[in-house]
Design an enzyme around this catalytic site. Structure first.
Site, PDB file in Angstrom:
ATOM      1  N   LEU A  21      46.709  45.594  33.004  1.00  0.00           N
ATOM      2  CA  LEU A  21      45.208  45.062  32.744  1.00  0.00           C
ATOM      3  C   LEU A  21      45.086  44.468  32.479  1.00  0.00           C
ATOM      4  O   LEU A  21      45.030  44.719  31.177  1.00  0.00           O
ATOM      5  CB  LEU A  21      44.427  46.367  33.374  1.00  0.00           C
ATOM      6  N   GLY A  45      40.476  40.058  35.309  1.00  0.00           N
ATOM      7  CA  GLY A  45      40.258  39.949  36.497  1.00  0.00           C
ATOM      8  C   GLY A  45      40.758  41.299  37.131  1.00  0.00           C
ATOM      9  O   GLY A  45      39.171  41.577  37.774  1.00  0.00           O
ATOM     10  N   HIS A  46      41.303  42.472  36.699  1.00  0.00           N
ATOM     11  CA  HIS A  46      41.622  42.747  37.012  1.00  0.00           C
ATOM     12  C   HIS A  46      39.597  43.958  36.925  1.00  0.00           C
ATOM     13  O   HIS A  46      39.519  45.226  37.917  1.00  0.00           O
ATOM     14  CB  HIS A  46      42.832  44.524  36.943  1.00  0.00           C
ATOM     15  N   GLY A  60      42.414  40.364  44.365  1.00  0.00           N
ATOM     16  CA  GLY A  60      41.661  39.042  43.288  1.00  0.00           C
ATOM     17  C   GLY A  60      42.300  37.736  44.371  1.00  0.00           C
ATOM     18  O   GLY A  60      43.082  37.745  45.227  1.00  0.00           O
ATOM     19  N   ASP A 106      45.348  35.855  44.323  1.00  0.00           N
ATOM     20  CA  ASP A 106      46.273  36.125  44.887  1.00  0.00           C
ATOM     21  C   ASP A 106      46.238  35.151  46.227  1.00  0.00           C
ATOM     22  O   ASP A 106      46.217  36.539  47.216  1.00  0.00           O
ATOM     23  CB  ASP A 106      46.829  37.354  44.772  1.00  0.00           C
ATOM     24  N   VAL A 123      38.359  35.487  37.443  1.00  0.00           N
ATOM     25  CA  VAL A 123      38.131  35.070  36.566  1.00  0.00           C
ATOM     26  C   VAL A 123      39.463  34.693  35.770  1.00  0.00           C
ATOM     27  O   VAL A 123      40.495  34.376  35.577  1.00  0.00           O
ATOM     28  CB  VAL A 123      38.515  36.636  35.764  1.00  0.00           C
ATOM     29  N   SER A 133      46.390  36.573  34.010  1.00  0.00           N
ATOM     30  CA  SER A 133      47.136  37.036  34.800  1.00  0.00           C
ATOM     31  C   SER A 133      48.044  37.633  34.189  1.00  0.00           C
ATOM     32  O   SER A 133      48.175  37.663  32.908  1.00  0.00           O
ATOM     33  CB  SER A 133      48.199  35.602  35.635  1.00  0.00           C
TER      34      SER A 133
HETATM   35  O1  PAF Z   1      48.732  42.034  42.833  1.00  0.00           O
HETATM   36  C1  PAF Z   1      49.422  43.269  42.775  1.00  0.00           C
HETATM   37  O2  PAF Z   1      49.328  43.343  41.578  1.00  0.00           O
HETATM   38  C2  PAF Z   1      50.232  43.579  43.476  1.00  0.00           C
HETATM   39  O3  PAF Z   1      51.086  42.640  44.708  1.00  0.00           O
HETATM   40  C3  PAF Z   1      49.881  44.735  44.381  1.00  0.00           C
HETATM   41  C4  PAF Z   1      48.489  44.357  45.152  1.00  0.00           C
HETATM   42  C5  PAF Z   1      49.734  45.781  43.732  1.00  0.00           C
HETATM   43  C6  PAF Z   1      50.922  45.221  44.866  1.00  0.00           C
HETATM   44  O4  PAF Z   1      52.262  45.985  44.057  1.00  0.00           O
END
Ligand code: PAF
Length: 273
Positions: free
Chosen positions: A25, A28-29, A140, A143, A169, A178
């Site tokens: 993490l 961004g997360h 996010g 993606d 972010v 990332s």
């Molecule tokens: O974006 C991600 O980290 C992954 O593609 C997800 C959405 C958790 C699915 O495994």
């Protein structure tokens, strides 16, 4: 914060907001967690490095796994539940192997470069939605293709979860955060900064009246000369089909390799007519 590793434990609690992640993490997360925390009564973060979205030869084995540190970060954000199942919990031996395929959209951008990738993503997200049953699910904008695939899946399968998409972010050099950035050495990191520069160049062109996708694409490719470009495309934000004009609305998306590391980023253009 409670940590669950089985589906039956996870099913015993009620989740309002879900953030699906593969761990490792970063801010961004955490921005997704904060958005969920502000809007939801209970927040679950899933941590699962989903094998079905990696093809043979990709970085599944070396994908960063930092579970303890991830839990520390999530505890500090006031997350209620972490769902961290094993691969065999999600994909038990002897299962029929039902998959979720989003045709067309799922085969464009990363879906073209990484065949089967979005089938793996859609399958695991559908499973997570069924297990956790969130009202809202957070993703996010970095993606963007994944977002387009998941929006189509939710619509086509009438899934009750509502998707919330939060802004990318960035680090001080503009690079989108990332989990894979940690693989970059100093030289690759400097080279990778060309990706956000290329998108800024695209933005400047659009803002000064350039509408032709090909002109924007060529300008981006100039910026990206030091990288191995996978794609630099101008597409429709929902269908991901190439469009000839950036105006009034388009997704400008880049995937490029810095050394062994594949990075993606994008810019959503929404110009009032
Ligand atoms: O974006 C991600 O980290 C992954 O593609 C997800 C959405 C958790 C699915 O495994």
């Amino acid at each position: 914060m409670q940590i669950f590793t089985t589906i039956s434990e996870m099913r015993q609690v009620r989740t309002d907001g879900l953030i699906p992640t593969m761990g490792a993490l970063h801010e961004g997360h955490l921005s997704l967690v904060r958005a969920a925390r502000a809007a939801c009564e209970t927040v679950t973060v899933s941590i699962f490095v989903n094998p079905t979205q990696f093809s043979a030869g990709e970085d599944l084995a070396k994908y960063p796994r930092t579970f303890e540190a991830d839990c520390e970060l999530l505890r500090a954000e006031g997350v209620d539940f972490v769902f961290a199942p094993s691969a065999s919990e999600i994909y038990p031996a002897g299962a029929a192997g039902t998959l979720v395929e989003v045709p067309g959209i799922g085969q464009r951008l990363d879906g073209a470069s990484r065949p089967g990738h979005f089938r793996g993503v859609a399958t695991v997200v559908a499973k997570l939605f069924n297990i956790v049953q969130p009202r809202l699910a957070y993703f996010g904008q970095k993606d963007a293709a994944q977002v387009a695939v998941l929006r189509a899946m939710v619509r086509d399968l009438n899934l009750p979860a509502e998707l919330r998409v939060c802004p990318t972010v960035r680090d001080t050099d503009g690079l989108a955060l990332s989990s894979r950035n940690r693989f970059l050495n100093a030289a690759e990191r400097r080279a990778a900064a060309a990706i956000p520069r290329a998108l800024e160049r695209a933005r400047a062109l659009v803002e000064t009246g350039t509408c032709a996708s090909e002109t924007v694409r060529q300008a981006m490719l100039w910026e990206l000369v030091a990288l191995k470009v996978d794609y630099a495309q101008v597409v429709h934000p929902e269908t991901l089909e190439p469009v000839n004009n950036v105006c009034p609305r388009a997704l400008i998306a880049i995937a490029a390799w810095a050394g062994e590391t594949r990075l993606i980023d994008n810019l959503l253009i929404e110009k009032p007519r």
